[in-house]
Enzyme design. Structure first.
Site, PDB file in Angstrom:
ATOM      1  N   GLY A   1     -11.156 -14.863 -13.287  1.00 38.64           N
ATOM      2  CA  GLY A   1     -11.197 -13.978 -14.454  1.00 38.64           C
ATOM      3  C   GLY A   1     -12.441 -13.116 -14.505  1.00 38.64           C
TER       4      GLY A   1
ATOM      5  N   HIS B   1       0.810  -1.219   0.000  1.00 43.07           N
ATOM      6  CA  HIS B   1       0.000   0.000   0.000  1.00 43.07           C
ATOM      7  C   HIS B   1       0.843   1.268   0.000  1.00 43.07           C
ATOM      8  CE1 HIS B   1       0.313  -0.085   4.554  1.00 43.07           C
ATOM      9  NE2 HIS B   1       0.365   1.209   4.355  1.00 43.07           N
TER      10      HIS B   1
ATOM     11  N   ASP C   1       0.119  -7.602   1.370  1.00 42.00           N
ATOM     12  CA  ASP C   1       0.555  -6.218   1.581  1.00 42.00           C
ATOM     13  C   ASP C   1       2.074  -6.105   1.632  1.00 42.00           C
ATOM     14  OD1 ASP C   1       0.222  -3.492   1.862  1.00 42.00           O
ATOM     15  OD2 ASP C   1       0.047  -3.566   4.050  1.00 42.00           O
TER      16      ASP C   1
ATOM     17  N   GLY D   1       3.241   6.700   8.189  1.00 40.13           N
ATOM     18  CA  GLY D   1       4.599   6.795   7.653  1.00 40.13           C
ATOM     19  C   GLY D   1       5.480   5.645   8.086  1.00 40.13           C
ATOM     20  N   ASN D   2       5.090   4.946   9.179  1.00 43.34           N
ATOM     21  CA  ASN D   2       5.830   3.758   9.613  1.00 43.34           C
ATOM     22  C   ASN D   2       5.584   2.550   8.714  1.00 43.34           C
ATOM     23  OD1 ASN D   2       5.699   4.993  12.757  1.00 43.34           O
ATOM     24  ND2 ASN D   2       7.497   3.758  12.261  1.00 43.34           N
ATOM     25  N   SER D   3       4.567   2.606   7.871  1.00 47.22           N
ATOM     26  CA  SER D   3       4.250   1.470   7.000  1.00 47.22           C
ATOM     27  C   SER D   3       5.469   1.020   6.212  1.00 47.22           C
ATOM     28  CB  SER D   3       3.146   1.860   6.012  1.00 47.22           C
ATOM     29  OG  SER D   3       1.883   1.764   6.579  1.00 47.22           O
TER      30      SER D   3
END
Length: 420
Positions: free
Chosen positions: A315, A154, A184, A257-259
């Site tokens: 699909g 992300h 993620d 911001g730590n992600s």
């Protein structure tokens, strides 16, 4: 017509945190079109890294890393990428083997391995402007001396340009090697040598109460920030954007911001990739990280082939219609799961699925929401054939669907060369 609502999470699962209480950890974003500060020295990204797992393990002594470390060598072209893993002596745990360090010693050791990441997304500016540029910021961890970096999907999702800033302030354009929204996780590559790589620890050997130290880039402008605490829980089931994830819980302060930043143990080993936090009023000390033993198999596949293999796809894009007002808006008579679009050349197209079909059953399982269909698909391998019952023009119809392998398209990322 139909809207793509994607897959919806199952709100009834025991011990899961609903996103209204456990918000997905969002990277810090600057307002659309805002000018970024002058860039520092930047290096052009290098060659594409089509890395192939070579399976070469080399064991060597290293005080403070559980008695030693192993070098997992990933080959790409004429060069090799080496990821260092800690080796714990048989019969010992993470809290009893190796040299315990003070927090300041851990910080001195691991800080050069944690980077700041800025992702720029270029979009249409509408009638009065040709385009807009928005930026988000996160963190990442260097896992090889030649510039392989792990972060969250992300953080870089949808980015046209990704910039990495090292501990010493040097900035590089980064290539997205691979990304996986389900876990993620994402892998970046910068054209650099001789970097300080994190040593990969073990999350499986963690115990509740073990030291946890988070290093990252909170608010997108405080790079190198350190917070510490303990491991509060293991295998915590958290629903993140419709994906059920089993995460480490920590009371180390986690902020926007730590992600993508690192969660380290008391020996300075990487034990998790930070990716989520709480945002409820009156709640604090609930941060989450992807366990490193869960992350590494994904990371190795992203490095070797750019995606996680062996996953099935039907699909189709589906939409949940769960109330009558939504049904009226879409112009359908019944509630349920509807086909929004069919991918050209996919197993769904070959099976005869059409836009507007309402899926009643899949592989003998009743389908009442998109997550039900998703669970059926995830329980089968590419090449498996499942039976579908759909409602079309008021009549039930049976179709045989052969599943394809899910191979995501790799994003294109711009580079700009060296800025002095």
């Amino acid at each position: 017509m139909f809207e793509n609502n994607g897959y919806n999470h199952n709100e009834n699962e025991r011990q899961n945190f609903d996103l209204n209480r456990m918000n997905y950890y969002q990277p810090y974003s600057t307002p659309s079109g805002e000018q970024r500060p002058p860039e520092r020295k930047k290096h052009r990204k290098g060659r594409n890294m089509a890395l192939v797992l070579a399976g070469c393990m080399v064991v060597s002594g290293a005080a403070g890393f559980g008695g030693g470390y192993a070098a997992l060598k990933l080959m790409g072209g004429d060069s090799g990428t080496v990821i260092y893993r800690s080796v714990v002596t048989e019969g010992t745990s993470s809290s009893s083997s190796g040299e315990e360090l003070s927090v300041s010693q851990v910080v001195e050791k691991v800080s050069p391995s944690v980077v700041e990441i800025t992702a720029e997304v270029v979009g249409s500016g509408g009638f009065f402007s040709s385009q807009t540029v928005s930026a988000s910021a996160g963190s990442g961890v260097i896992i090889s001396e030649d510039g392989t970096i792990v972060t969250n999907n992300h953080v870089i999702e949808g980015a046209n340009k990704v910039t990495v800033r090292l501990y010493d302030g040097t900035e590089y354009d980064a290539e997205i090697v691979g990304a996986d929204s389900k876990t993620d996780l994402a892998v970046l590559k910068i054209d650099a040598e001789g970097l300080t790589a994190a040593v990969i620890g073990s999350s499986d050997s963690l115990q509740v109460g073990d030291t946890a130290i988070a290093v990252g880039n909170p608010l997108g402008e405080l790079g190198g920030t350190v917070t510490n605490g303990i491991i509060s829980a293991l295998n915590r089931e958290v629903t993140v954007e419709g994906e059920n994830m089993s995460l480490l819980q920590t009371n180390a302060a986690i902020n926007p911001g730590n992600s993508g930043g690192g969660l380290f143990n008391s020996k300075g080993e990487l034990i998790g990739i930070v990716n989520a936090k709480t945002s409820g009023n009156g709640v604090e000390g609930l941060g989450f990280a992807i366990p490193i033993d869960t992350a590494m198999p994904v990371i190795e596949q992203l490095i070797s082939q750019g995606y996680v293999g062996g996953r099935s796809k039907a699909g189709v894009t589906l939409v949940d219609i769960q109330d009558f007002s939504t049904a009226m808006r879409y112009g359908v008579q019944y509630l349920g799961v509807y086909v929004y679009s069919v991918e050209e050349g996919s197993g769904a197209e070959k099976a005869g699925l059409q836009q507007g079909d309402c899926i009643l059953e899949a592989d003998g399982e009743q389908i009442s929401q998109v997550s039900d269909f998703k669970s059926v698909i995830e329980n089968h391998n590419p090449g498996d054939t499942i039976s579908l019952t759909v409602l079309r023009d008021g009549r039930a119809k049976t179709l045989d669907l052969t599943l394809d392998e899910s191979v995501p398209e790799q994003p294109e990322v711009q580079t700009t060369g060296v800025l002095q």
